[in-house]
Design a protein around this motif. Structure first.
Motif, PDB file in Angstrom:
ATOM      1  N   ALA A   1       0.837  -1.200   0.000  1.00  0.00           N
ATOM      2  CA  ALA A   1       0.000   0.000   0.000  1.00  0.00           C
ATOM      3  C   ALA A   1       0.874   1.253   0.000  1.00  0.00           C
ATOM      4  O   ALA A   1       0.596   2.211  -0.723  1.00  0.00           O
ATOM      5  CB  ALA A   1      -0.936   0.000   1.206  1.00  0.00           C
ATOM      6  N   LYS A   2       1.953   1.239   0.785  1.00  0.00           N
ATOM      7  CA  LYS A   2       2.862   2.389   0.830  1.00  0.00           C
ATOM      8  C   LYS A   2       3.484   2.630  -0.541  1.00  0.00           C
ATOM      9  O   LYS A   2       3.574   3.775  -1.006  1.00  0.00           O
ATOM     10  CB  LYS A   2       3.947   2.159   1.875  1.00  0.00           C
ATOM     11  N   SER A   3       3.893   1.550  -1.197  1.00  0.00           N
ATOM     12  CA  SER A   3       4.474   1.653  -2.530  1.00  0.00           C
ATOM     13  C   SER A   3       3.467   2.230  -3.529  1.00  0.00           C
ATOM     14  O   SER A   3       3.821   3.086  -4.350  1.00  0.00           O
ATOM     15  CB  SER A   3       4.947   0.275  -2.985  1.00  0.00           C
ATOM     16  N   GLN A   4       2.222   1.785  -3.449  1.00  0.00           N
ATOM     17  CA  GLN A   4       1.180   2.306  -4.345  1.00  0.00           C
ATOM     18  C   GLN A   4       0.973   3.802  -4.128  1.00  0.00           C
ATOM     19  O   GLN A   4       0.801   4.550  -5.089  1.00  0.00           O
ATOM     20  CB  GLN A   4      -0.137   1.573  -4.122  1.00  0.00           C
TER      21      GLN A   4
ATOM     22  N   ILE B   1       3.125  10.131   3.857  1.00  0.00           N
ATOM     23  CA  ILE B   1       3.690   9.121   2.938  1.00  0.00           C
ATOM     24  C   ILE B   1       4.594   9.776   1.902  1.00  0.00           C
ATOM     25  O   ILE B   1       5.605   9.224   1.507  1.00  0.00           O
ATOM     26  CB  ILE B   1       2.554   8.372   2.195  1.00  0.00           C
ATOM     27  N   THR B   2       4.211  10.940   1.447  1.00  0.00           N
ATOM     28  CA  THR B   2       4.911  11.573   0.333  1.00  0.00           C
ATOM     29  C   THR B   2       6.209  12.259   0.742  1.00  0.00           C
ATOM     30  O   THR B   2       6.928  12.745  -0.106  1.00  0.00           O
ATOM     31  CB  THR B   2       3.989  12.589  -0.369  1.00  0.00           C
TER      32      THR B   2
ATOM     33  N   SER C   1      -4.335   6.468  -2.875  1.00  0.00           N
ATOM     34  CA  SER C   1      -4.296   7.567  -1.914  1.00  0.00           C
ATOM     35  C   SER C   1      -3.773   7.066  -0.568  1.00  0.00           C
ATOM     36  O   SER C   1      -3.766   5.856  -0.300  1.00  0.00           O
ATOM     37  CB  SER C   1      -5.694   8.161  -1.734  1.00  0.00           C
ATOM     38  N   PRO C   2      -3.380   7.976   0.311  1.00  0.00           N
ATOM     39  CA  PRO C   2      -2.914   7.582   1.642  1.00  0.00           C
ATOM     40  C   PRO C   2      -3.975   6.848   2.468  1.00  0.00           C
ATOM     41  O   PRO C   2      -3.639   6.142   3.410  1.00  0.00           O
ATOM     42  CB  PRO C   2      -2.556   8.914   2.306  1.00  0.00           C
TER      43      PRO C   2
ATOM     44  N   GLU D   1       3.230   5.957  -2.861  1.00  0.00           N
ATOM     45  CA  GLU D   1       4.437   6.651  -3.328  1.00  0.00           C
ATOM     46  C   GLU D   1       4.488   6.744  -4.850  1.00  0.00           C
ATOM     47  O   GLU D   1       5.024   7.707  -5.397  1.00  0.00           O
ATOM     48  CB  GLU D   1       5.682   5.939  -2.806  1.00  0.00           C
ATOM     49  N   ASN D   2       3.937   5.744  -5.537  1.00  0.00           N
ATOM     50  CA  ASN D   2       3.927   5.740  -7.008  1.00  0.00           C
ATOM     51  C   ASN D   2       2.727   6.464  -7.599  1.00  0.00           C
ATOM     52  O   ASN D   2       2.534   6.445  -8.816  1.00  0.00           O
ATOM     53  CB  ASN D   2       3.973   4.305  -7.526  1.00  0.00           C
TER      54      ASN D   2
END
Length: 134
Positions: A60-63, A132-133, A70-71, A65-66
């Motif tokens: 989820a974190k990778s999604q 996250i960003t 959404s967070p 960041e890419n």
């Protein structure tokens, strides 16, 4: 199971000096409670579950960041929730919560909606938008 045969295997529970309460039979055949430090098959299952949860959080974190999600997706996974649970916390239909996983939809959410998500995750709106960003 007899009280003296209750497993005392090393497990994730023993790391924190936690013991699990179990029912067993005593020498008279009566049910009683006893403590166990763990049971190997249960420890393996618990470890596998934790590994799977950590993989879902990382994915989820990778999604996020890419720019693919959404967070909200990340924090849902981090808080070990699913769409049904999250929708009940924020008071929105499941299809709306799923829609809010889209970055372009998330970017347009008003502060009232973001406040609901932030409260469900026990974070601030600012953390929801930016953690996250960074």
């Amino acid at each position: 199971m007899e009280k003296e045969n209750v497993p005392q295997d090393i497990s994730n529970l023993t790391k924190n000096n936690v013991k699990e309460l179990l029912y067993a039979t005593d020498e008279n055949g009566e049910y009683t409670t006893t403590l166990s430090t763990g049971w190997e098959p249960k420890a393996i299952a618990l470890s596998n579950s934790i590994d799977e949860i950590n993989e879902r959080i990382a994915d989820a974190k990778s999604q996020v960041e890419n720019g693919e999600a959404s967070p909200i997706l990340y924090f849902m996974e981090l808080n070990k929730m699913d769409v049904t649970i999250l929708s009940s916390y924020v008071g929105l239909w499941k299809w709306r919560v799923k829609r809010h996983f889209k970055p372009n939809v998330f970017a347009k959410l008003n502060d009232n909606t973001l406040k609901k998500y932030a409260a469900a995750f026990e974070i601030s709106i600012e953390e929801l938008k930016n953690s996250i960003t960074k």
